[in-house]
Design a protein around this motif. Structure first.
Motif, PDB file in Angstrom:
ATOM      1  N   ILE A   3       0.971  -1.317  -0.049  1.00 55.51           N
ATOM      2  CA  ILE A   3      -0.108   0.064   0.030  1.00 55.51           C
ATOM      3  C   ILE A   3       0.914   1.217  -0.040  1.00 55.51           C
ATOM      4  N   PRO A   4       0.771   2.134  -0.893  1.00 55.19           N
ATOM      5  CA  PRO A   4       1.488   3.414  -0.905  1.00 55.19           C
ATOM      6  C   PRO A   4       1.037   4.297   0.197  1.00 55.19           C
ATOM      7  N   VAL A   5       2.107   4.817   1.347  1.00 57.38           N
ATOM      8  CA  VAL A   5       1.903   5.382   2.500  1.00 57.38           C
ATOM      9  C   VAL A   5       2.454   6.497   2.489  1.00 57.38           C
ATOM     10  N   SER A   6       1.751   7.653   2.689  1.00 53.20           N
ATOM     11  CA  SER A   6       2.274   8.876   2.518  1.00 53.20           C
ATOM     12  C   SER A   6       2.847   9.303   4.040  1.00 53.20           C
ATOM     13  N   GLU A   7       2.139   8.976   4.942  1.00 49.23           N
ATOM     14  CA  GLU A   7       2.933   9.346   6.253  1.00 49.23           C
ATOM     15  C   GLU A   7       2.006   8.224   7.277  1.00 49.23           C
ATOM     16  N   ILE A   8       2.660   8.254   8.545  1.00 55.28           N
ATOM     17  CA  ILE A   8       2.295   7.390   9.731  1.00 55.28           C
ATOM     18  C   ILE A   8       2.665   8.367  10.939  1.00 55.28           C
ATOM     19  N   PHE A   9       1.732   8.760  11.694  1.00 59.90           N
ATOM     20  CA  PHE A   9       2.083   9.608  12.758  1.00 59.90           C
ATOM     21  C   PHE A   9       1.152   9.442  13.887  1.00 59.90           C
ATOM     22  N   TYR A  10       1.541   9.840  14.868  1.00 62.05           N
ATOM     23  CA  TYR A  10       0.556   9.843  16.466  1.00 62.05           C
ATOM     24  C   TYR A  10       0.138  11.367  16.637  1.00 62.05           C
ATOM     25  N   SER A  11      -1.340  11.480  16.830  1.00 57.33           N
ATOM     26  CA  SER A  11      -1.595  13.051  16.943  1.00 57.33           C
ATOM     27  C   SER A  11      -2.937  13.092  17.574  1.00 57.33           C
ATOM     28  N   ILE A  12      -3.653  14.119  17.620  1.00 55.35           N
ATOM     29  CA  ILE A  12      -4.936  14.326  18.178  1.00 55.35           C
ATOM     30  C   ILE A  12      -5.816  14.549  16.763  1.00 55.35           C
ATOM     31  N   GLN A  13      -6.861  13.716  16.977  1.00 49.94           N
ATOM     32  CA  GLN A  13      -7.800  13.811  15.842  1.00 49.94           C
ATOM     33  C   GLN A  13      -8.563  15.238  15.884  1.00 49.94           C
ATOM     34  N   GLY A  14      -8.351  16.086  14.617  1.00 47.28           N
ATOM     35  CA  GLY A  14      -8.673  17.389  14.727  1.00 47.28           C
ATOM     36  C   GLY A  14     -10.223  17.433  14.405  1.00 47.28           C
ATOM     37  N   GLU A  15     -10.952  16.692  13.698  1.00 52.20           N
ATOM     38  CA  GLU A  15     -12.292  16.925  13.158  1.00 52.20           C
ATOM     39  C   GLU A  15     -13.109  15.590  13.397  1.00 52.20           C
ATOM     40  N   LYS A  17     -16.435  13.376  14.734  1.00 52.27           N
ATOM     41  CA  LYS A  17     -17.041  12.754  15.859  1.00 52.27           C
ATOM     42  C   LYS A  17     -15.944  12.451  17.111  1.00 52.27           C
ATOM     43  N   PHE A  18     -14.825  12.070  16.778  1.00 49.59           N
ATOM     44  CA  PHE A  18     -13.772  11.813  17.632  1.00 49.59           C
ATOM     45  C   PHE A  18     -12.719  13.129  17.652  1.00 49.59           C
ATOM     46  N   ALA A  19     -12.904  14.109  17.483  1.00 49.45           N
ATOM     47  CA  ALA A  19     -12.036  15.383  17.536  1.00 49.45           C
ATOM     48  C   ALA A  19     -11.708  15.288  18.806  1.00 49.45           C
ATOM     49  N   GLY A  20     -10.279  15.586  19.213  1.00 48.54           N
ATOM     50  CA  GLY A  20      -9.707  15.517  20.601  1.00 48.54           C
ATOM     51  C   GLY A  20      -9.022  14.118  21.011  1.00 48.54           C
ATOM     52  N   HIS A  21      -9.566  13.174  20.273  1.00 47.05           N
ATOM     53  CA  HIS A  21      -8.986  11.848  20.777  1.00 47.05           C
ATOM     54  C   HIS A  21      -7.572  11.465  20.089  1.00 47.05           C
ATOM     55  N   PRO A  22      -6.747  11.128  21.077  1.00 44.69           N
ATOM     56  CA  PRO A  22      -5.384  10.764  20.646  1.00 44.69           C
ATOM     57  C   PRO A  22      -5.533   9.492  19.559  1.00 44.69           C
ATOM     58  N   SER A  23      -4.925   9.561  18.539  1.00 46.69           N
ATOM     59  CA  SER A  23      -5.187   8.710  17.379  1.00 46.69           C
ATOM     60  C   SER A  23      -3.482   8.432  16.572  1.00 46.69           C
ATOM     61  N   VAL A  24      -3.623   7.309  16.021  1.00 48.60           N
ATOM     62  CA  VAL A  24      -2.563   7.158  15.279  1.00 48.60           C
ATOM     63  C   VAL A  24      -3.036   7.166  13.804  1.00 48.60           C
ATOM     64  N   PHE A  25      -2.429   7.988  13.003  1.00 57.67           N
ATOM     65  CA  PHE A  25      -2.882   8.177  11.596  1.00 57.67           C
ATOM     66  C   PHE A  25      -2.300   7.586  10.685  1.00 57.67           C
ATOM     67  N   VAL A  26      -2.566   6.817   9.748  1.00 55.82           N
ATOM     68  CA  VAL A  26      -2.006   6.215   8.349  1.00 55.82           C
ATOM     69  C   VAL A  26      -2.667   6.851   7.351  1.00 55.82           C
ATOM     70  N   ARG A  27      -1.871   7.604   6.611  1.00 53.97           N
ATOM     71  CA  ARG A  27      -2.249   8.331   5.538  1.00 53.97           C
ATOM     72  C   ARG A  27      -1.824   7.805   4.389  1.00 53.97           C
ATOM     73  N   VAL A  28      -2.720   6.920   3.198  1.00 50.43           N
ATOM     74  CA  VAL A  28      -2.337   6.530   2.288  1.00 50.43           C
ATOM     75  C   VAL A  28      -2.120   7.589   1.217  1.00 50.43           C
ATOM     76  N   GLY A  29      -1.514   7.274   0.075  1.00 53.97           N
ATOM     77  CA  GLY A  29      -1.324   8.013  -1.284  1.00 53.97           C
ATOM     78  C   GLY A  29      -2.290   7.614  -2.354  1.00 53.97           C
ATOM     79  N   GLY A  30      -2.759   8.520  -2.894  1.00 56.69           N
ATOM     80  CA  GLY A  30      -3.434   8.660  -4.149  1.00 56.69           C
ATOM     81  C   GLY A  30      -4.846   8.847  -3.880  1.00 56.69           C
ATOM     82  N   CYS A  31      -5.723   9.235  -4.889  1.00 54.81           N
ATOM     83  CA  CYS A  31      -6.982   9.694  -4.542  1.00 54.81           C
ATOM     84  C   CYS A  31      -7.904   9.381  -5.902  1.00 54.81           C
TER      85      CYS A  31
END
Ligand code: SF4
Length: 229
Positions: A3-15, A17-31
Motif C-alpha cells: 500500500i502506498p503510504v504518505s505518512e504514519i504519525f501519532y496525533s490528536i484527531q482534529g475533526e 465525531k472523535f475530535a480531541g482523541h489521541p489517534s494514530v494516523f495512516v495516510r495512504v497516497g492516491g485519490c
C-alpha cells in the motif's frame, strides 16, 4: 500487494465525531478525486494525492504498517486511516481492519463500493464520510455516489457525515444525506487559520439553524498546513 503510504504519525484527531482523541494516523497516497476548489493546491492533503509527490510515498505491507503503529499502542489510540482515498486499497487494508483491537475510523469520500458481506469487519468501522459538495470543484457525478453512500451508512451504522462548508449548502447536504439517519458534522472550509476563522462563525450559525453538529479543525487552527500533525 503493498500500500502506498504518505505518512504514519501519532496525533490528536482534529475533526468530526472523535475530535480531541489521541489517534494514530495512516495516510495512504492516491485519490480518485482532485478537489481543485480546496485551497491554492486543491486538496489540503495534496502531498497524498498529487502524483508529483509519489516518490515520497512508501510502499508498505500491512505487517510493516502494523509494526509502525505498534509503537503507539500503549496510548490506546484510535486508528485513523486517511488519505488520499483509503478505500482505493480496501482489499489490501482488510487484514489491518481484522486485526486491530480498538476503534478504527476511515476518512473517505464515499465513492468506492465495498462488498460488506465479503469483508464483514468493515461493518465495525466508523466511516467519516466526507462526501464532496460543489465547493470542492468536482463534478457532481464523480463526487456523489448515492448507492455507495447508502451502503456505507447502513452497513457501518456508526459512520457519520462530515462536510466542508463555506456558505449555505443545506440543499446539497440534504441531497447527499437523503433519509439516512447518520450524524451530520459541518466544518469550516479553510486550509489555514485565517481562512478557517473567516468561515467558522457562518458555519457555527448554519449548524445551529439546521440541527447539524459543528466540527472545528483543531490541527489547522494550531498548525496550519504542517504535515505529520
Ligand atoms: S477527496 Fe479528499 S483526499 Fe481526495 S482530492 Fe478531495 S479532499 Fe483531497
Amino acid at each position: 500487494m503493498k500500500i502506498p503510504v504518505s505518512e504514519i504519525f501519532y496525533s490528536i484527531q482534529g475533526e468530526g465525531k472523535f475530535a480531541g482523541h489521541p489517534s494514530v494516523f495512516v495516510r495512504v497516497g492516491g485519490c480518485n478525486l482532485k478537489c481543485p476548489g480546496f485551497g491554492e493546491m486543491g486538496c489540503d492533503s495534496y502531498y497524498a494525492v498529487d502524483k508529483a509527490y509519489k516518490d515520497e510515498w512508501k510502499l508498505m505491507s500491512v505487517e510493516e504498517i502494523e509494526k509502525e503503529i505498534g509503537k503507539y499502542l500503549k496510548f490506546k489510540p484510535h486508528l485513523v486511516i486517511t488519505g488520499g482515498e483509503p478505500m482505493l486499497y480496501f482489499k489490501e487494508l482488510y487484514p489491518l481492519i481484522e486485526r486491530f483491537r480498538g476503534v478504527v475510523t476511515i476518512e473517505t469520500n464515499a465513492t468506492i463500493e465495498i462488498d460488506f458481506e465479503k469483508y464483514p469487519k468493515y461493518k465495525d468501522v466508523v466511516f467519516a464520510m466526507s462526501v464532496k459538495l460543489s465547493n470542492s470543484g468536482e463534478e457532481y457525478k464523480k463526487r456523489v455516489k448515492k448507492e455507495v453512500i447508502k451502503s456505507y451508512a447502513l452497513n457501518a451504522p456508526k459512520s457519520f457525515f462530515k462536510f466542508v462548508v463555506d456558505r449555505d449548502l443545506k440543499e446539497e447536504i440534504e441531497d447527499v444525506v437523503g433519509d439516512l439517519r447518520n450524524k451530520i458534522y459541518c466544518m469550516p472550509l479553510g486550509s489555514d487559520k485565517e481562512e478557517l476563522e473567516i468561515n467558522a462563525p457562518f458555519v457555527f450559525e448554519f449548524c445551529l439553524k439546521n440541527g447539524y453538529c459543528y466540527s472545528d479543525r483543531i490541527h489547522i487552527r494550531l498548525f496550519g498546513k504542517k504535515k505529520g500533525i
